[in-house]
Scaffold this motif. Structure first.
Motif, PDB file in Angstrom:
ATOM      1  N   MET A 165      -4.713   2.071  -2.534  1.00  0.00           N
ATOM      2  CA  MET A 165      -6.015   1.628  -2.040  1.00  0.00           C
ATOM      3  C   MET A 165      -6.556   2.572  -0.976  1.00  0.00           C
ATOM      4  O   MET A 165      -7.753   2.865  -0.924  1.00  0.00           O
ATOM      5  N   GLN A 166      -5.672   3.060  -0.123  1.00  0.00           N
ATOM      6  CA  GLN A 166      -6.118   3.980   0.927  1.00  0.00           C
ATOM      7  C   GLN A 166      -6.712   5.258   0.337  1.00  0.00           C
ATOM      8  O   GLN A 166      -7.617   5.854   0.910  1.00  0.00           O
ATOM      9  N   LYS A 167      -6.204   5.670  -0.817  1.00  0.00           N
ATOM     10  CA  LYS A 167      -6.715   6.876  -1.464  1.00  0.00           C
ATOM     11  C   LYS A 167      -8.046   6.631  -2.170  1.00  0.00           C
ATOM     12  O   LYS A 167      -8.911   7.500  -2.214  1.00  0.00           O
ATOM     13  N   ASN A 168      -8.187   5.424  -2.733  1.00  0.00           N
ATOM     14  CA  ASN A 168      -9.292   5.190  -3.668  1.00  0.00           C
ATOM     15  C   ASN A 168     -10.445   4.363  -3.133  1.00  0.00           C
ATOM     16  O   ASN A 168     -11.514   4.329  -3.747  1.00  0.00           O
ATOM     17  N   VAL A 169     -10.257   3.662  -2.003  1.00  0.00           N
ATOM     18  CA  VAL A 169     -11.307   2.780  -1.486  1.00  0.00           C
ATOM     19  C   VAL A 169     -11.943   3.413  -0.252  1.00  0.00           C
ATOM     20  O   VAL A 169     -11.244   3.819   0.680  1.00  0.00           O
ATOM     21  N   VAL A 221      -4.892  -5.282  10.648  1.00  0.00           N
ATOM     22  CA  VAL A 221      -4.699  -3.891  10.267  1.00  0.00           C
ATOM     23  C   VAL A 221      -5.689  -3.557   9.165  1.00  0.00           C
ATOM     24  O   VAL A 221      -5.763  -4.266   8.149  1.00  0.00           O
ATOM     25  N   VAL A 222      -6.434  -2.481   9.338  1.00  0.00           N
ATOM     26  CA  VAL A 222      -7.406  -2.056   8.337  1.00  0.00           C
ATOM     27  C   VAL A 222      -7.237  -0.564   8.074  1.00  0.00           C
ATOM     28  O   VAL A 222      -6.620   0.170   8.860  1.00  0.00           O
ATOM     29  N   SER A 223      -7.801  -0.143   6.965  1.00  0.00           N
ATOM     30  CA  SER A 223      -7.861   1.279   6.635  1.00  0.00           C
ATOM     31  C   SER A 223      -9.329   1.674   6.546  1.00  0.00           C
ATOM     32  O   SER A 223     -10.115   1.013   5.861  1.00  0.00           O
ATOM     33  N   THR A 224      -9.675   2.734   7.221  1.00  0.00           N
ATOM     34  CA  THR A 224     -11.041   3.257   7.171  1.00  0.00           C
ATOM     35  C   THR A 224     -10.987   4.703   6.697  1.00  0.00           C
ATOM     36  O   THR A 224     -10.478   5.576   7.410  1.00  0.00           O
ATOM     37  N   ASP A 225     -11.433   4.918   5.466  1.00  0.00           N
ATOM     38  CA  ASP A 225     -11.407   6.264   4.872  1.00  0.00           C
ATOM     39  C   ASP A 225     -10.016   6.890   4.968  1.00  0.00           C
ATOM     40  O   ASP A 225      -9.849   8.061   5.321  1.00  0.00           O
ATOM     41  N   GLY A 226      -9.001   6.061   4.683  1.00  0.00           N
ATOM     42  CA  GLY A 226      -7.634   6.556   4.649  1.00  0.00           C
ATOM     43  C   GLY A 226      -6.902   6.549   5.970  1.00  0.00           C
ATOM     44  O   GLY A 226      -5.706   6.862   6.023  1.00  0.00           O
ATOM     45  N   ALA A 277      -9.291  -4.500   4.659  1.00  0.00           N
ATOM     46  CA  ALA A 277      -8.038  -5.072   5.153  1.00  0.00           C
ATOM     47  C   ALA A 277      -6.877  -4.680   4.256  1.00  0.00           C
ATOM     48  O   ALA A 277      -7.019  -4.587   3.028  1.00  0.00           O
ATOM     49  N   LEU A 278      -5.722  -4.464   4.855  1.00  0.00           N
ATOM     50  CA  LEU A 278      -4.507  -4.133   4.122  1.00  0.00           C
ATOM     51  C   LEU A 278      -3.555  -5.325   4.109  1.00  0.00           C
ATOM     52  O   LEU A 278      -3.571  -6.168   4.999  1.00  0.00           O
ATOM     53  N   GLY A 279      -2.708  -5.362   3.085  1.00  0.00           N
ATOM     54  CA  GLY A 279      -1.648  -6.350   3.047  1.00  0.00           C
ATOM     55  C   GLY A 279      -1.935  -7.566   2.192  1.00  0.00           C
ATOM     56  O   GLY A 279      -3.098  -7.920   1.974  1.00  0.00           O
ATOM     57  N   TYR A 280      -0.836  -8.207   1.716  1.00  0.00           N
ATOM     58  CA  TYR A 280      -0.979  -9.452   0.939  1.00  0.00           C
ATOM     59  C   TYR A 280       0.287 -10.302   0.964  1.00  0.00           C
ATOM     60  O   TYR A 280       0.382 -11.278   0.222  1.00  0.00           O
ATOM     61  N   SER A 281       1.257  -9.957   1.816  1.00  0.00           N
ATOM     62  CA  SER A 281       2.532 -10.672   1.799  1.00  0.00           C
ATOM     63  C   SER A 281       3.018 -10.858   3.234  1.00  0.00           C
ATOM     64  O   SER A 281       3.115  -9.887   3.990  1.00  0.00           O
TER      65      SER A 281
END
Length: 337
Positions: free
Chosen positions: A43-47, A4-9, A52-56
């Motif tokens: 992160m979605q707002k600022n990057v 799962v990734v975020s691209t420009d939100g 990649a999303l997630g850490y748990s």
């Protein structure tokens, strides 16, 4: 593998190259991963660009690398720590960041191990002692876990959130002093601290509430502590802080070892006598609390969705904040216990 990734939100799933097993790492087939709404939505707002999303997460060990002795293929594990852990079907996880699970701990609850470690480290930053009083502000998934852990440690816990639904959820966990009204909160603090003020206030709220730290300083006893856990602007009145000689602290992730390459990648562990609670030991402690029934995360899980519908999962936090506390993504192996 799928990730799962975020691209420009915009959240979507993509095909990525599978990770390669290294010494001091384990390969894990993901069963569930948990969304951390505060960090990931920010992160979605600022990057910009894809990331990649997630850490748990939690899953089943597929293979162990050289230097790993506490895990074997087939073991169930809780995992923590970006960029190694993410919303992806296969993970390469440093050995210190993968904790074995007793049979009575479900993989769904274990998938919140990252938030559990962060919650535990935040309480350690407050340096509370037995019997002391703590106010937890912001009762999203992180605040709920912090309050439960504090309650399990026999601290007097006072919860505060503007959403009555979240307050009701914390009461169901056995914590009675929970308020959505600021005046009722202040009355509860006076009553439960004999007018002395709380020993610590943990701020799990985010955004630009510039007066929240100032209010927290007013709720403290003399020489109390404010611990900032959420993504909150560090603005406060120096005079208020000076009057009580209060401390304003920030809690960085899951504990000592986080972002340290020798610890996470190199497999070097800090001796217990020098660093009692590393991030890895905090993950294991979260698992222990689940196993002992001292905390319960299952009631906090509002939804379970397949990873292919991750965009819907993130949208829930924006569209239904009253009804959404914890959300897990499910992978192909979710039929396993």
């Amino acid at each position: 593998m799928r990730a799962v990734v975020s691209t420009d939100g915009v959240v979507h799933t993509v095909e990525k190259e599978a990770p390669v097993l290294q010494p001091h790492f384990v390969l894990v087939d993901t069963v569930y991963s948990a969304i951390s709404p505060g960090t990931e939505m920010s992160m979605q707002k600022n990057v910009q660009g894809p990331f990649a999303l997630g850490y748990s997460a939690a899953g089943i060990v597929r293979e162990v690398g050289e230097g790993v002795s506490h895990l074997r293929p087939g073991d169930r594990v809780a995992c923590y720590g970006a960029p190694f852990v993410k919303h992806a079907s296969l993970l390469a996880v440093p050995k210190h960041l993968a904790a074995p699970l007793p049979q009575q701990v479900s993989l769904r609850e274990a998938s919140f191990a990252g938030l559990g470690a962060i919650a535990i480290h935040a309480l350690r930053q407050a340096q509370l002692q037995f019997g002391e009083r703590v106010v937890v502000v912001g009762l999203g998934i992180l605040g709920q876990i912090i309050a439960q852990v504090a309650h399990a440690a026999a601290y007097t816990v006072i919860g505060y959130d503007l959403l009555p639904e979240r307050c009701a959820m914390l009461r169901q966990a056995g914590i009675e002093a929970v308020d959505a009204d600021p005046q009722e909160l202040e009355a509860a603090i006076r009553k439960l601290t004999n007018g002395e003020g709380a020993d610590a206030v943990l701020l799990c709220a985010g955004g630009s509430a510039t007066d929240l730290i100032d209010k927290s300083l007013g709720w403290l006893r003399d020489r109390g502590k404010v611990v900032i856990v959420g993504d909150l602007k560090m603005e406060f009145d120096r005079e208020r802080m000076f009057t009580k000689e209060a401390e304003v602290l920030i809690s960085r992730a899951g504990g000592p070892g986080r972002y340290a390459r020798d610890y996470e990648v190199g497999g070097f562990d800090y001796p217990l006598g020098y660093v009692r609670w590393t991030e890895g030991r905090n993950v294991a402690e979260y698992v222990r609390l689940l196993a002992a029934g001292r905390i319960r995360v299952e009631p906090l899980i509002s939804a379970e969705l397949p990873m292919e519908k991750a965009d819907i999962a993130y949208a829930r936090y924006k569209q239904s904040p009253k009804d959404t506390i914890g959300v897990v993504l499910r992978y192909a192996d979710a039929s396993r216990p």
